[in-house]
Motif scaffolding. Sequence first.
Motif, mmCIF file in Angstrom:
data_model
loop_
_atom_site.group_PDB
_atom_site.id
_atom_site.type_symbol
_atom_site.label_atom_id
_atom_site.label_comp_id
_atom_site.label_asym_id
_atom_site.label_seq_id
_atom_site.Cartn_x
_atom_site.Cartn_y
_atom_site.Cartn_z
ATOM 1 N N LEU A 1 36.974 80.260 84.881
ATOM 2 C CA LEU A 1 37.078 79.602 83.583
ATOM 3 C C LEU A 1 35.913 79.997 82.679
ATOM 4 C CD1 LEU A 1 38.849 76.762 84.733
ATOM 5 C CD2 LEU A 1 37.792 76.123 82.606
ATOM 6 N N PHE B 1 35.634 83.596 81.017
ATOM 7 C CA PHE B 1 36.245 83.930 79.728
ATOM 8 C C PHE B 1 35.442 83.405 78.559
ATOM 9 C CE2 PHE B 1 39.693 83.966 82.832
ATOM 10 C CZ PHE B 1 39.895 85.331 82.812
ATOM 11 N N THR C 1 41.431 94.052 77.482
ATOM 12 C CA THR C 1 41.738 93.253 78.668
ATOM 13 C C THR C 1 41.374 94.016 79.946
ATOM 14 O OG1 THR C 1 43.566 92.371 77.366
ATOM 15 C CG2 THR C 1 43.559 91.853 79.698
ATOM 16 N N GLU D 1 43.378 73.716 81.720
ATOM 17 C CA GLU D 1 42.010 73.318 82.104
ATOM 18 C C GLU D 1 40.938 74.002 81.260
ATOM 19 O OE1 GLU D 1 44.056 75.056 84.112
ATOM 20 O OE2 GLU D 1 42.986 76.338 85.522
ATOM 21 N N PHE D 2 41.326 75.046 80.527
ATOM 22 C CA PHE D 2 40.339 75.704 79.667
ATOM 23 C C PHE D 2 39.818 74.802 78.554
ATOM 24 C CE2 PHE D 2 41.853 79.361 81.836
ATOM 25 C CZ PHE D 2 40.777 80.218 81.852
ATOM 26 N N GLU E 1 36.321 71.428 79.248
ATOM 27 C CA GLU E 1 34.884 71.330 78.988
ATOM 28 C C GLU E 1 34.634 70.789 77.582
ATOM 29 O OE1 GLU E 1 32.611 74.900 79.370
ATOM 30 O OE2 GLU E 1 30.751 73.835 78.942
ATOM 31 N N ASP F 1 44.250 83.935 71.308
ATOM 32 C CA ASP F 1 43.728 85.231 71.713
ATOM 33 C C ASP F 1 44.646 85.697 72.845
ATOM 34 O OD1 ASP F 1 42.447 87.333 72.956
ATOM 35 O OD2 ASP F 1 40.450 86.514 72.615
ATOM 36 N N ARG G 1 44.830 88.211 74.667
ATOM 37 C CA ARG G 1 44.292 88.818 75.895
ATOM 38 C C ARG G 1 44.191 87.768 76.994
ATOM 39 N NH1 ARG G 1 38.760 90.894 73.782
ATOM 40 N NH2 ARG G 1 38.948 88.812 72.915
ATOM 41 N N LEU G 2 43.841 86.555 76.572
ATOM 42 C CA LEU G 2 43.661 85.498 77.567
ATOM 43 C C LEU G 2 44.964 85.182 78.299
ATOM 44 C CD1 LEU G 2 41.340 83.041 75.635
ATOM 45 C CD2 LEU G 2 40.721 84.822 77.251
ATOM 46 N N TYR H 1 47.086 87.113 79.423
ATOM 47 C CA TYR H 1 47.288 87.973 80.600
ATOM 48 C C TYR H 1 46.168 87.864 81.612
ATOM 49 C CZ TYR H 1 50.764 89.368 77.341
ATOM 50 O OH TYR H 1 51.807 89.303 76.468
ATOM 51 N N LEU H 2 45.027 87.370 81.147
ATOM 52 C CA LEU H 2 43.911 87.193 82.078
ATOM 53 C C LEU H 2 43.936 85.820 82.721
ATOM 54 C CD1 LEU H 2 41.096 88.669 79.835
ATOM 55 C CD2 LEU H 2 41.848 89.611 82.010
ATOM 56 N N ALA H 3 44.449 84.844 81.970
ATOM 57 C CA ALA H 3 44.227 83.472 82.416
ATOM 58 C C ALA H 3 45.399 82.525 82.215
ATOM 59 C CB ALA H 3 43.012 82.919 81.674
ATOM 60 N N LYS I 1 38.445 80.244 71.278
ATOM 61 C CA LYS I 1 37.408 79.203 71.178
ATOM 62 C C LYS I 1 37.720 78.174 70.098
ATOM 63 C CE LYS I 1 32.976 80.448 72.885
ATOM 64 N NZ LYS I 1 31.620 80.868 72.572
#
Lengths: 80, 560
Positions: free
Chosen positions: A36, A39, A55, B13-14, B17, B171, B173-174, B176-178, B184
């Motif tokens: 987490l 990123f 990516t 969950e991102f 925080e 974004d 890209r996220l 595919y990553l996450a 943000k």
Amino acid sequence: MISEKLKSIILKELNLSDFDIKEETLASEVPGWDSLKNFTIFLSIEEEYGIKFLTEEILSIKNVGDLQKLIDLKTNGNEK
Amino acid sequence: MLNIYFLSNYSIEFIFESLRKKLIEFQIEFNIIYPGFNQYSQQIFNPESELYTKSPEIVFISIDLNNYFANNFDLKNNPPITENVSNQIEQVFQSFEIISEKLKNSTIFIDNFYLDSTFNFGTLEYNFFNLEELISKLNSRLIEIQQRHHNVKIIDINALINKYGQKELFDYRLLYLAKFKWNKKGIDKLSDLYISHIKSYLGIRKKCVVVDLDNTLWGGIIGQDGIENIKLSNDGIGKAFYDFQSYLLKLYNQGILLAICSKNSENVVNLVFEKHPYMILKPEHFAVKKINWNNKVENIIEIAKELNIGLDSLVFLDDSKFERELIKQQLPQVEVPDLPDDPSLYTIFISELDYFNFHKLTDDDFKRNESYRLNFERKKQEESFSNIKDYLRSLNMKVEIKKIDDFTFPRIVQLIQKTNQFNTTTKRYTESEIMQMRNSDEWEIYSFSVSDKFGDNGIVGVFILKFYNESSKINIDSFIMSCRVIGREIEDAVLYFIVNKAKEKNIKTLTADIIPTPKNEPCRNVYKNYGFEEVKENSWALDITKKDFELPDYFQLISL
């Protein structure tokens, strides 16, 4: 060499006051650096340096040294 | 402790925080539970899942339908989705029904749906394919669910996306990553949106907007420019002030109090109120007017005092940086947003302030302002009586006490969650806890309303009784009264009712605790004054067999 700027971005994102970050440091060795956080660290680096990662690049980074090299490449070694 | 459960089909969950930081900022004690994005169906469809055993106060459900759309179009259909996707959507709606039925005591927040611009068919959209329309229809279905289940609230994620735009918030890209695509800024705005709903759920909001006049409600300085030259009209920059006043009027109509704090001469200002054709706010919209040359700090303290609300319930709007800084420094509890320099931006600015969140408006909210105005008339009359009892007698007060029902429930929840001053124990029971007490034999919850010759105040208080039949005891668990009616001895009528209730049930003793907080000074002596004895510190008891109790003659007591 890991630059102070990169180090401070990482520490700030992880809420750490200090941690010895070296070229061979792996994310898994730094407290709180989980997938987490990974990123948000990348997003902060992009913001601070005014660069964008592909990516694939994010996926290929193995340690902090790789990350520093990639930043150097994208900023032509001139840290902003 | 507020248990917040998240259910989602992406890695939500991102945002945690950011959400945690904001919750801490508002001093909310919480616990976030998230079983993981692939757990959605299991949690809802399995009756023995953690979701149901935990029975959290709040559940947030965020389903991104776009996850189902990806690569699953059938262009022979319209809307062009495959049967498989259509089934998945049906399953999502089924899951909403199940959870709302099964967690009746929880509040279920459901994000509404949006179409990712990636999937919009461009010029074909609305002309040949109707995917956007499908989303609208699904959102209408969501509203139907909300209307059928009082525990369901909708989160308008669409409004957020419309405001900032998908390119600003995502974004890719996220993704595919996450398995998450909010960047943000997106994370920040999305968690703000959830926080607004949590604040509304908890009743955290401001009660009064204190406004300056010159260059705030109109452009220019009335004392210098004169009524014909101030900027306030239905076009040009004058309309900016007119629109700002309209926004304040909308807040007023939702039950937010308005007050004036301005360095001016009152007669000059009165002329504007009387004569200016575009003065949409009228004198009667303001619960208090401090129009004088005194220091604004003193004026604001007096405003809070006259309205019987805490300084932390006030928002102060003034174009002058000097005045704002003064209040920020001297009265840090008051919220002082920095009004933009350009008056054209006042309305959008105030619309973005996250101070006034409601999920519903009760009759009382609609009436609140009126009742504050009546208070001033009462006060005027009070001054004409030398003896308080004579004054109370002149009011013809009627106190109506009623056991909790579906109609009084929302107002009771509101009073329990937001009353600070006359609140003996300040136990902030959640909607679900109140529901449980209502269904239990050991507890009885009552509301009371007060009317007098000046008008109806609506429901102004709540008390919660806990019955200990085996030990012949009733504990007054909570005794809560709106600050609007403090000072009219209504507590005596309520305690008289409780004494009689005890007598009916052959109960001998009433007990009650006071839990002191920094704000509940006004109720600390309520039991002492009624003749309770302090058995240990802040713990009171009354033996009702020892003497006779009478209802003061200035009350008419009605129990329904």
